[in-house]
Design a protein around this motif. Sequence first.
Motif, PDB file in Angstrom:
ATOM      1  N   THR A   1      -6.160   2.972   4.118  1.00 49.48           N
ATOM      2  CA  THR A   1      -6.883   2.345   5.221  1.00 49.48           C
ATOM      3  C   THR A   1      -6.566   0.856   5.322  1.00 49.48           C
ATOM      4  O   THR A   1      -6.403   0.312   6.416  1.00 49.48           O
ATOM      5  N   ALA A   2      -6.462   0.181   4.178  1.00 50.65           N
ATOM      6  CA  ALA A   2      -6.167  -1.255   4.166  1.00 50.65           C
ATOM      7  C   ALA A   2      -4.767  -1.535   4.706  1.00 50.65           C
ATOM      8  O   ALA A   2      -4.538  -2.575   5.343  1.00 50.65           O
ATOM      9  N   ILE A   3      -3.846  -0.630   4.462  1.00 51.44           N
ATOM     10  CA  ILE A   3      -2.493  -0.795   5.001  1.00 51.44           C
ATOM     11  C   ILE A   3      -2.523  -0.756   6.523  1.00 51.44           C
ATOM     12  O   ILE A   3      -1.882  -1.573   7.200  1.00 51.44           O
ATOM     13  N   VAL A   4      -3.286   0.185   7.076  1.00 54.10           N
ATOM     14  CA  VAL A   4      -3.429   0.265   8.531  1.00 54.10           C
ATOM     15  C   VAL A   4      -4.070  -1.006   9.061  1.00 54.10           C
ATOM     16  O   VAL A   4      -3.632  -1.575  10.075  1.00 54.10           O
TER      17      VAL A   4
ATOM     18  N   LEU B   1     -14.976  -6.367  -5.828  1.00 50.21           N
ATOM     19  CA  LEU B   1     -13.837  -7.108  -6.377  1.00 50.21           C
ATOM     20  C   LEU B   1     -12.550  -6.299  -6.246  1.00 50.21           C
ATOM     21  O   LEU B   1     -11.511  -6.830  -5.830  1.00 50.21           O
ATOM     22  N   VAL B   2     -12.626  -5.010  -6.588  1.00 44.58           N
ATOM     23  CA  VAL B   2     -11.447  -4.141  -6.489  1.00 44.58           C
ATOM     24  C   VAL B   2     -10.988  -4.034  -5.037  1.00 44.58           C
ATOM     25  O   VAL B   2      -9.788  -4.171  -4.726  1.00 44.58           O
ATOM     26  N   LEU B   3     -11.927  -3.810  -4.126  1.00 46.74           N
ATOM     27  CA  LEU B   3     -11.577  -3.698  -2.709  1.00 46.74           C
ATOM     28  C   LEU B   3     -11.022  -5.013  -2.183  1.00 46.74           C
ATOM     29  O   LEU B   3     -10.053  -5.020  -1.412  1.00 46.74           O
ATOM     30  N   GLY B   4     -11.625  -6.124  -2.595  1.00 47.28           N
ATOM     31  CA  GLY B   4     -11.179  -7.425  -2.116  1.00 47.28           C
ATOM     32  C   GLY B   4      -9.772  -7.765  -2.575  1.00 47.28           C
ATOM     33  O   GLY B   4      -8.929  -8.185  -1.772  1.00 47.28           O
TER      34      GLY B   4
ATOM     35  N   ASP C   1     -13.688   5.531  -8.359  1.00 44.14           N
ATOM     36  CA  ASP C   1     -12.795   6.658  -8.611  1.00 44.14           C
ATOM     37  C   ASP C   1     -11.420   6.394  -8.015  1.00 44.14           C
ATOM     38  O   ASP C   1     -11.290   5.755  -6.964  1.00 44.14           O
ATOM     39  N   LEU C   2     -10.401   6.931  -8.692  1.00 42.50           N
ATOM     40  CA  LEU C   2      -9.031   6.664  -8.271  1.00 42.50           C
ATOM     41  C   LEU C   2      -8.741   7.210  -6.880  1.00 42.50           C
ATOM     42  O   LEU C   2      -8.060   6.564  -6.077  1.00 42.50           O
ATOM     43  N   HIS C   3      -9.277   8.385  -6.564  1.00 41.95           N
ATOM     44  CA  HIS C   3      -8.994   8.968  -5.244  1.00 41.95           C
ATOM     45  C   HIS C   3      -9.659   8.153  -4.123  1.00 41.95           C
ATOM     46  O   HIS C   3      -9.123   8.073  -3.012  1.00 41.95           O
ATOM     47  N   VAL C   4     -10.789   7.532  -4.426  1.00 39.96           N
ATOM     48  CA  VAL C   4     -11.437   6.669  -3.439  1.00 39.96           C
ATOM     49  C   VAL C   4     -10.591   5.417  -3.218  1.00 39.96           C
ATOM     50  O   VAL C   4     -10.407   4.957  -2.082  1.00 39.96           O
ATOM     51  N   TRP C   5     -10.046   4.883  -4.304  1.00 42.82           N
ATOM     52  CA  TRP C   5      -9.207   3.697  -4.196  1.00 42.82           C
ATOM     53  C   TRP C   5      -7.944   3.987  -3.401  1.00 42.82           C
ATOM     54  O   TRP C   5      -7.535   3.184  -2.554  1.00 42.82           O
TER      55      TRP C   5
END
Length: 205
Positions: free
Chosen positions: A12-15, A148-151, A2-6
């Motif tokens: 979080t990844a920026i932090v 894959l998306v998270l990576g 889902d887009l809101h999860v992404w």
Amino acid sequence: MDLHVWFAYVATAIVFSLAPGSGTVNSISNGLSYGTRKSLGAIVGLQIGLAVHIVLVGAGIGALVAQSALAFSIIKWVGAAYLVWLGIQKWRDHSSLTAQGGDHDLSGWSLLRKAILINLANPKSIVFLVALFPQFIDPTKDQVMQILVLGVTTVVIDAIVMFGYTSLASQMGRFIRSERIMGKINKVFGSMFMGCGALLAAAKA
């Protein structure tokens, strides 16, 4: 996914990427010693090392989901607690981030190889990704595509951040070295980590 999860993962990844670590030290050191252009290979090297960790973590999480839903849930709770603990440690960290210059005759390929080894030899990134990924993965959906998306998101964001650190170092190196400035930066990111962990834990309540 889902887009809101992404979007939540992007924040979080920026932090994760901004928080000072071995990759940050390498990027700042290269920026001070070689300038932004020559340091591009090192930034690529850091991402290669990070990608290897992501593949290892993704494979492990996929296997865990297939074997035990309970174990996956436990990992998610432990991961949220780890983020809070990491934030507390970062808040209490008063050390300076001293960027040491390297040999000025190193080639771009040498910088790339060195950067790959720096990330591969950093087990903290694996522990962090193991704690982080399960918070945003739906075990009922396709695991490979989600990982894959998270990576890819993680690598792209980290590359942008490391490029920013490298560029900033060439202009403002003396301020980045300051223990007082780093103490403030550590408190900011410590608060962010604790906030992320608390929000993730609350969302599961």
